[in-house]
Design a protein around this motif. Structure first.
Motif, PDB file in Angstrom:
ATOM      1  N   ASP A 143       0.826  -1.204   0.000  1.00  0.00           N
ATOM      2  CA  ASP A 143       0.000   0.000   0.000  1.00  0.00           C
ATOM      3  C   ASP A 143       0.865   1.261   0.000  1.00  0.00           C
ATOM      4  N   MET A 144       1.912   1.261   0.822  1.00  0.00           N
ATOM      5  CA  MET A 144       2.789   2.426   0.906  1.00  0.00           C
ATOM      6  C   MET A 144       3.557   2.643  -0.402  1.00  0.00           C
ATOM      7  N   GLU A 145       4.037   1.555  -1.006  1.00  0.00           N
ATOM      8  CA  GLU A 145       4.781   1.686  -2.262  1.00  0.00           C
ATOM      9  C   GLU A 145       3.880   2.172  -3.390  1.00  0.00           C
ATOM     10  N   LYS A 146       2.623   1.736  -3.363  1.00  0.00           N
ATOM     11  CA  LYS A 146       1.671   2.220  -4.369  1.00  0.00           C
ATOM     12  C   LYS A 146       1.387   3.704  -4.161  1.00  0.00           C
ATOM     13  N   LYS A 147       1.245   4.094  -2.906  1.00  0.00           N
ATOM     14  CA  LYS A 147       0.946   5.490  -2.600  1.00  0.00           C
ATOM     15  C   LYS A 147       2.131   6.403  -2.945  1.00  0.00           C
ATOM     16  N   LEU A 148       3.348   5.921  -2.684  1.00  0.00           N
ATOM     17  CA  LEU A 148       4.553   6.727  -2.928  1.00  0.00           C
ATOM     18  C   LEU A 148       5.142   6.511  -4.329  1.00  0.00           C
ATOM     19  N   ASN A 149       4.652   5.453  -5.003  1.00  0.00           N
ATOM     20  CA  ASN A 149       5.144   5.132  -6.348  1.00  0.00           C
ATOM     21  C   ASN A 149       6.651   4.893  -6.344  1.00  0.00           C
ATOM     22  N   ARG A 150       7.118   4.161  -5.350  1.00  0.00           N
ATOM     23  CA  ARG A 150       8.538   3.820  -5.272  1.00  0.00           C
ATOM     24  C   ARG A 150       8.731   2.644  -4.320  1.00  0.00           C
ATOM     25  N   THR A 151       9.882   1.998  -4.398  1.00  0.00           N
ATOM     26  CA  THR A 151      10.196   0.884  -3.504  1.00  0.00           C
ATOM     27  C   THR A 151      10.696   1.420  -2.167  1.00  0.00           C
ATOM     28  N   LEU A 152      10.178   0.851  -1.080  1.00  0.00           N
ATOM     29  CA  LEU A 152      10.581   1.318   0.250  1.00  0.00           C
ATOM     30  C   LEU A 152      11.960   0.780   0.631  1.00  0.00           C
ATOM     31  N   LYS A 153      12.684   1.569   1.377  1.00  0.00           N
ATOM     32  CA  LYS A 153      13.920   1.105   1.998  1.00  0.00           C
ATOM     33  C   LYS A 153      13.547   0.530   3.358  1.00  0.00           C
ATOM     34  N   THR A 154      13.756  -0.766   3.547  1.00  0.00           N
ATOM     35  CA  THR A 154      13.320  -1.410   4.781  1.00  0.00           C
ATOM     36  C   THR A 154      14.491  -1.989   5.569  1.00  0.00           C
ATOM     37  N   LEU A 155      14.326  -2.018   6.884  1.00  0.00           N
ATOM     38  CA  LEU A 155      15.266  -2.650   7.806  1.00  0.00           C
ATOM     39  C   LEU A 155      14.486  -3.713   8.562  1.00  0.00           C
ATOM     40  N   THR A 156      15.059  -4.891   8.739  1.00  0.00           N
ATOM     41  CA  THR A 156      14.327  -5.969   9.397  1.00  0.00           C
ATOM     42  C   THR A 156      14.840  -6.211  10.813  1.00  0.00           C
ATOM     43  N   TYR A 157      13.892  -6.521  11.706  1.00  0.00           N
ATOM     44  CA  TYR A 157      14.205  -6.823  13.105  1.00  0.00           C
ATOM     45  C   TYR A 157      13.433  -8.067  13.501  1.00  0.00           C
ATOM     46  N   SER A 158      14.020  -8.863  14.354  1.00  0.00           N
ATOM     47  CA  SER A 158      13.413 -10.154  14.682  1.00  0.00           C
ATOM     48  C   SER A 158      12.139 -10.028  15.505  1.00  0.00           C
ATOM     49  N   THR A 159      12.008  -8.966  16.301  1.00  0.00           N
ATOM     50  CA  THR A 159      10.795  -8.787  17.120  1.00  0.00           C
ATOM     51  C   THR A 159      10.322  -7.347  17.041  1.00  0.00           C
ATOM     52  N   ILE A 160       9.096  -7.129  17.443  1.00  0.00           N
ATOM     53  CA  ILE A 160       8.530  -5.778  17.453  1.00  0.00           C
ATOM     54  C   ILE A 160       9.253  -4.906  18.469  1.00  0.00           C
ATOM     55  N   ILE A 161       9.725  -5.503  19.557  1.00  0.00           N
ATOM     56  CA  ILE A 161      10.426  -4.734  20.581  1.00  0.00           C
ATOM     57  C   ILE A 161      11.768  -4.224  20.040  1.00  0.00           C
ATOM     58  N   GLU A 162      12.475  -5.069  19.287  1.00  0.00           N
ATOM     59  CA  GLU A 162      13.733  -4.626  18.687  1.00  0.00           C
ATOM     60  C   GLU A 162      13.489  -3.496  17.687  1.00  0.00           C
ATOM     61  N   ALA A 163      12.400  -3.581  16.945  1.00  0.00           N
ATOM     62  CA  ALA A 163      12.067  -2.514  15.994  1.00  0.00           C
ATOM     63  C   ALA A 163      11.770  -1.214  16.732  1.00  0.00           C
ATOM     64  N   GLY A 164      11.021  -1.314  17.844  1.00  0.00           N
ATOM     65  CA  GLY A 164      10.708  -0.115  18.632  1.00  0.00           C
ATOM     66  C   GLY A 164      11.943   0.527  19.220  1.00  0.00           C
ATOM     67  N   GLU A 165      12.857  -0.297  19.720  1.00  0.00           N
ATOM     68  CA  GLU A 165      14.107   0.232  20.284  1.00  0.00           C
ATOM     69  C   GLU A 165      14.960   0.888  19.200  1.00  0.00           C
ATOM     70  N   ALA A 166      14.980   0.290  17.993  1.00  0.00           N
ATOM     71  CA  ALA A 166      15.752   0.861  16.886  1.00  0.00           C
ATOM     72  C   ALA A 166      15.213   2.239  16.506  1.00  0.00           C
ATOM     73  N   LEU A 167      13.879   2.392  16.544  1.00  0.00           N
ATOM     74  CA  LEU A 167      13.283   3.690  16.232  1.00  0.00           C
ATOM     75  C   LEU A 167      13.709   4.745  17.246  1.00  0.00           C
ATOM     76  N   LEU A 168      13.592   4.416  18.519  1.00  0.00           N
ATOM     77  CA  LEU A 168      13.926   5.387  19.562  1.00  0.00           C
ATOM     78  C   LEU A 168      15.431   5.680  19.606  1.00  0.00           C
ATOM     79  N   ASP A 169      16.253   4.729  19.188  1.00  0.00           N
ATOM     80  CA  ASP A 169      17.711   4.928  19.165  1.00  0.00           C
ATOM     81  C   ASP A 169      18.180   5.636  17.896  1.00  0.00           C
ATOM     82  N   GLY A 170      17.248   5.891  16.981  1.00  0.00           N
ATOM     83  CA  GLY A 170      17.618   6.573  15.747  1.00  0.00           C
ATOM     84  C   GLY A 170      18.209   5.666  14.689  1.00  0.00           C
ATOM     85  N   LYS A 171      18.158   4.356  14.877  1.00  0.00           N
ATOM     86  CA  LYS A 171      18.705   3.421  13.891  1.00  0.00           C
ATOM     87  C   LYS A 171      17.725   3.201  12.740  1.00  0.00           C
TER      88      LYS A 171
END
Length: 479
Positions: A143-171
């Motif tokens: 949905d996001m790629e269709k809306k933006l008309n481009r491929t997203l740059k994604t980073l993968t994390y094994s759990t939702i908690i790791e993703a949340g920590e990465a956001l708050l740490d600026g990663k």
């Protein structure tokens, strides 16, 4: 001439009365809400009043006017009845027959982030968890790629908690996840929700998978049944998937007029069938995967069949209690609630919606913690049921239904609800309501939905679970 005009007017008014009376009778017969004995009585009453009003049009002027007044009064009653029945029927169609759930997928950024729209963040790196909810994540990315008309740059994390920590740490510049996981993030990362904001959201609908009713069982609401009542921890759309903080099974036997309310602690450490495999998780987390996942979890725990569910949220409880004019609850303890600062005394307390919510949510004031909170939730639900089943509620029925129609949903069909209401009106019997609560012991262990992060859980006391199962089956089997 004037006399003849009066009689002509009177006859027209009585014919209008007849049409409205016939409409009311047709609606009563069609919607199945009103017991036949009341339909017959209403038909006799409407027929006699029409005959009297019409007959008066052939008498002297003063009787002619009396007949017109009678016709107008009966017509008003018929109009009120027609409107009330239409509103009740519309309410049952709006809240009943629910078949779909909504996963609200969100893009979250840090609170101070400069982006105001998704387009502002088109060059961001988006963090995504890889262990859970992959189908919804992929649909969100599309949905996001269709809306933006481009491929997203994604980073993968094994759990939702790791993703949340990465956001708050600026990663990661932003993260993508199902809003239902917000509670896990708040539990694992102190002050998480205060440090982030939602930049974009996208709803994904899917069918609720509950056991299909056999044709012979459809609409057979006179037979004993179980209803799962889920209290979700969000204030938005009732269809949205979320942790289920209130988990009550209502075992109903219409033959014996008995109801058993069973509360299961939100932190019960259990397997979630078709989701967690052999791994265990908190019961409340089952709601993340839909109301059907919660039903399967509790069905397995108590070895019972559940085909019906009803979902309410915090907004629902406030609206329902206020619409009922408040409820009287009998508190086991005197305590002060953290939510709203309400003070409750031991014994009877009259509560409005906000106070009832505070009464239901409090657990820190009790030595038994979540166990007592579950009992308090049953106390409030019992008070609501007792008041809702009272004949006195009929005078405010239309107003109540209008206020709560967007705050409740159930997979019970409008025909099944109509049959149950019809049955209750027919015998006007008093119900016996009993409450039980499962118990357990606290611990801190990893959960399926949070990964390796240890969270507070409660080990089930299987002695209490077994006792409750026996009680449920006893209620269901009584003739």
């Amino acid at each position: 001439m004037k006399k003849n005009n009066n009689h002509l007017t009177g006859k027209i008014v009585t014919l209008v009365q007849l049409v409205l009376s016939l409409m009311l009778m047709m609606i009563m017969v069609d919607n199945g809400l009103v017991p036949m004995k009341y339909i017959i009585l209403a038909g006799i009453g409407l027929g006699l009043t029409f005959a009297a009003a019409f007959g008066l049009q052939f008498l002297k002027s003063k009787w002619n006017i009396a007949g017109i007044v009678l016709s107008v009064l009966v017509s008003i009653v018929a109009i009120v009845g027609i409107i009330a029945l239409f509103q009740l029927q519309r309410f049952m169609k709006e809240v009943g027959g629910a078949e779909y759930k909504t996963d609200n997928m969100i893009v979250v950024v840090r609170k101070e982030d400069a982006a105001k729209t998704l387009e502002d963040a088109e060059n961001y790196s988006f963090g995504i968890q890889t262990s859970l909810d992959q189908e919804n994540n992929q649909l969100m990315v599309k949905d996001m790629e269709k809306k933006l008309n481009r491929t997203l740059k994604t980073l993968t994390y094994s759990t939702i908690i790791e993703a949340g920590e990465a956001l708050l740490d600026g990663k990661a510049d932003a993260i993508i996840y199902n809003e239902a996981f917000t509670g896990i993030l708040d539990e694992a990362i102190e002050g998480y929700s205060d440090q982030v904001r939602v930049l974009y959201q996208y709803g994904i609908q899917s069918k609720v998978e509950v056991p299909a009713k056999e044709e012979k069982e459809a609409n057979d609401i006179e037979q004993p049944f179980n209803v799962y009542i889920s209290g979700i921890d969000v204030e938005g759309a009732i269809t949205t998937t979320s942790r289920s903080d209130v988990n009550i099974i209502m075992t109903v036997n219409p033959k014996t007029k008995k109801i058993l309310l069973t509360t299961t602690p939100r932190d019960y450490y259990v397997q979630i069938p078709e989701v967690s495999g052999e791994a265990k998780d908190k019961l409340t987390h089952a709601g993340i995967y839909g109301v059907d996942a919660s039903m399967r979890t509790l069905g397995k725990l108590y070895d019972i069949d559940m085909r019906y569910y009803a979902k309410v949220n915090f907004t629902s409880l406030i609206k329902i209690v206020d619409a009922l004019g408040g409820v009287d609850v009998n508190s086991d303890y005197a305590f002060e609630a953290l939510h709203g600062g309400y003070t409750f005394h031991e014994g009877i307390n009259h509560l409005d919606g906000d106070a009832a919510l505070a009464f239901c949510r409090e657990r820190y004031s009790f030595e038994a913690g979540d166990n007592q909170r579950g009992k308090n939730q049953e106390i409030v639900l019992t008070a609501i049921l007792n008041k809702a089943m009272s004949p006195a509620i009929l005078k405010n029925a239309t107003g109540i239904l209008t206020r709560v129609s967007d705050s409740v949903e159930t997979n019970m069909t409008d025909k099944e609800m109509a049959k149950f209401i019809n049955m209750q009106l027919a015998d006007n019997a008093r119900w016996t309501i009993e409450s039980v609560a499962a118990t357990g012991t606290g611990d801190t262990l990893p959960c399926f939905s949070s990964g390796a992060q240890p969270l507070y859980v409660m080990h089930p006391d299987f002695t209490s679970v077994s006792s409750i199962t026996e009680k449920m089956k006893e209620i269901l089997s009584e003739k």
